[in-house]
Write a protein that holds these residues in place. Structure first.
Motif, PDB file in Angstrom:
ATOM      1  N   ALA A   1     -82.864  -4.348  -1.553  1.00 15.81           N
ATOM      2  CA  ALA A   1     -84.301  -4.056  -1.541  1.00 15.81           C
ATOM      3  C   ALA A   1     -84.917  -4.401  -0.189  1.00 15.81           C
ATOM      4  O   ALA A   1     -85.709  -3.619   0.370  1.00 15.81           O
ATOM      5  N   ASN A   2     -84.582  -5.543   0.370  1.00  8.51           N
ATOM      6  CA  ASN A   2     -85.173  -5.947   1.646  1.00  8.51           C
ATOM      7  C   ASN A   2     -84.639  -5.113   2.811  1.00  8.51           C
ATOM      8  O   ASN A   2     -85.384  -4.800   3.755  1.00  8.51           O
ATOM      9  N   ALA A   3     -83.366  -4.735   2.760  1.00  6.46           N
ATOM     10  CA  ALA A   3     -82.813  -3.913   3.848  1.00  6.46           C
ATOM     11  C   ALA A   3     -83.488  -2.549   3.890  1.00  6.46           C
ATOM     12  O   ALA A   3     -83.839  -2.046   4.969  1.00  6.46           O
ATOM     13  N   VAL A   4     -83.684  -1.937   2.744  1.00  2.00           N
ATOM     14  CA  VAL A   4     -84.338  -0.622   2.712  1.00  2.00           C
ATOM     15  C   VAL A   4     -85.805  -0.752   3.113  1.00  2.00           C
ATOM     16  O   VAL A   4     -86.349   0.106   3.834  1.00  2.00           O
ATOM     17  N   ALA A   5     -86.480  -1.809   2.681  1.00  4.25           N
ATOM     18  CA  ALA A   5     -87.891  -1.998   3.051  1.00  4.25           C
ATOM     19  C   ALA A   5     -88.038  -2.208   4.562  1.00  4.25           C
ATOM     20  O   ALA A   5     -88.950  -1.645   5.194  1.00  4.25           O
ATOM     21  N   ASN A   6     -87.166  -2.997   5.145  1.00  4.25           N
ATOM     22  CA  ASN A   6     -87.239  -3.213   6.596  1.00  4.25           C
ATOM     23  C   ASN A   6     -86.931  -1.927   7.365  1.00  4.25           C
ATOM     24  O   ASN A   6     -87.568  -1.638   8.391  1.00  4.25           O
ATOM     25  N   SER A   7     -85.961  -1.147   6.878  1.00  8.85           N
ATOM     26  CA  SER A   7     -85.641   0.108   7.549  1.00  8.85           C
ATOM     27  C   SER A   7     -86.798   1.094   7.450  1.00  8.85           C
ATOM     28  O   SER A   7     -87.115   1.787   8.431  1.00  8.85           O
ATOM     29  N   LEU A   8     -87.447   1.164   6.295  1.00 10.31           N
ATOM     30  CA  LEU A   8     -88.602   2.052   6.154  1.00 10.31           C
ATOM     31  C   LEU A   8     -89.742   1.625   7.066  1.00 10.31           C
ATOM     32  O   LEU A   8     -90.399   2.465   7.700  1.00 10.31           O
ATOM     33  N   THR A   9     -89.989   0.323   7.141  1.00 12.52           N
ATOM     34  CA  THR A   9     -91.065  -0.172   8.000  1.00 12.52           C
ATOM     35  C   THR A   9     -90.804   0.173   9.465  1.00 12.52           C
ATOM     36  O   THR A   9     -91.714   0.632  10.193  1.00 12.52           O
TER      37      THR A   9
END
Length: 220
Positions: free
Chosen positions: A130-138
């Protein structure tokens, strides 16, 4: 003098005789036991699944809130694209195909918020995805901030879940036992013996016989 040979009863006959000696409610505990065993087996064979959710908010820079809401909906649709997930798979440590299967995205029609939920067989894997995808989207969204007029911020990172999101073995057994009890009750209702008793109970009762009256003689 010939004797007629007597044949021993066959297996179907012996089974019918044995079933008649059993209580009429025997299908109910049998179905409950089978459902309980199936539910426990499913709970033991299925590995636990953990779930963790991170939130990304879209903030307008030189635009109105409606524009930020629109971009939140748009970014929510492209998260599962190859660009965002390709940058996230290194941080998450999982292959791209598995990452795509273990990510669920949801957006709100009222707020410029994007929720990213990661799932995994371990609690740490769920939060890392969840955090890896959120950071990549940001990072992907902020590279285009000059053109879109909005920025993406990590509003709330995903925490390591304390308990599994999938049903426990005890709950699976309880659900299986309940389903088995329901099936057993239905079997009791539709058994041929029950239908026969209901039909006999509604049999027509013959009307009482009417006695014959003696003929009436007319007086001359």
């Amino acid at each position: 003098m010939d004797e007629t040979p007597t044949h021993a009863p066959g297996a179907p006959t012996r089974l019918r005789d044995a079933s008649r000696r059993l209580p009429r409610w025997w299908p109910l505990p049998l179905c409950i036991g089978l459902g309980l065993a199936g539910g426990l087996g499913y709970g033991l064979a299925t590995p636990p699944q953990y779930s963790a959710t991170s939130y990304v908010i879209v903030v307008p820079q030189h635009s109105d809130p409606a524009t930020a809401l629109g971009f939140a909906q748009a970014y929510g649709r492209v998260i599962t694209g190859s660009t965002v997930l390709a940058d996230a798979q290194e941080d998450a440590g999982v292959p791209l195909a598995r990452l795509r299967e273990n990510v669920q995205v949801a957006t709100s029609p009222d707020a410029p918020m994007i929720s990213i939920t990661g799932t995994g067989s371990r609690a740490r894997d769920a939060s890392d995805i969840a955090n890896a995808v959120a950071n990549s989207l940001t990072a992907t969204g902020n590279r285009n901030a000059a053109n879109t007029g909005v920025r993406l911020l990590m509003f709330s990172p995903a925490a390591v879940p304390a308990a599994a999101a999938s049903p426990s073995t005890a709950l699976s057994g309880a659900v299986g036992g309940s389903a088995g009890g329901l099936v057993g009750a239905l079997v009791l209702l539709v058994r041929p013996g029950n239908r026969g008793r209901r039909a006999a109970g509604h049999a027509a009762v013959p009307a009482p016989a009417q006695g014959s009256r003696p003929p009436v003689k007319e007086m001359a």
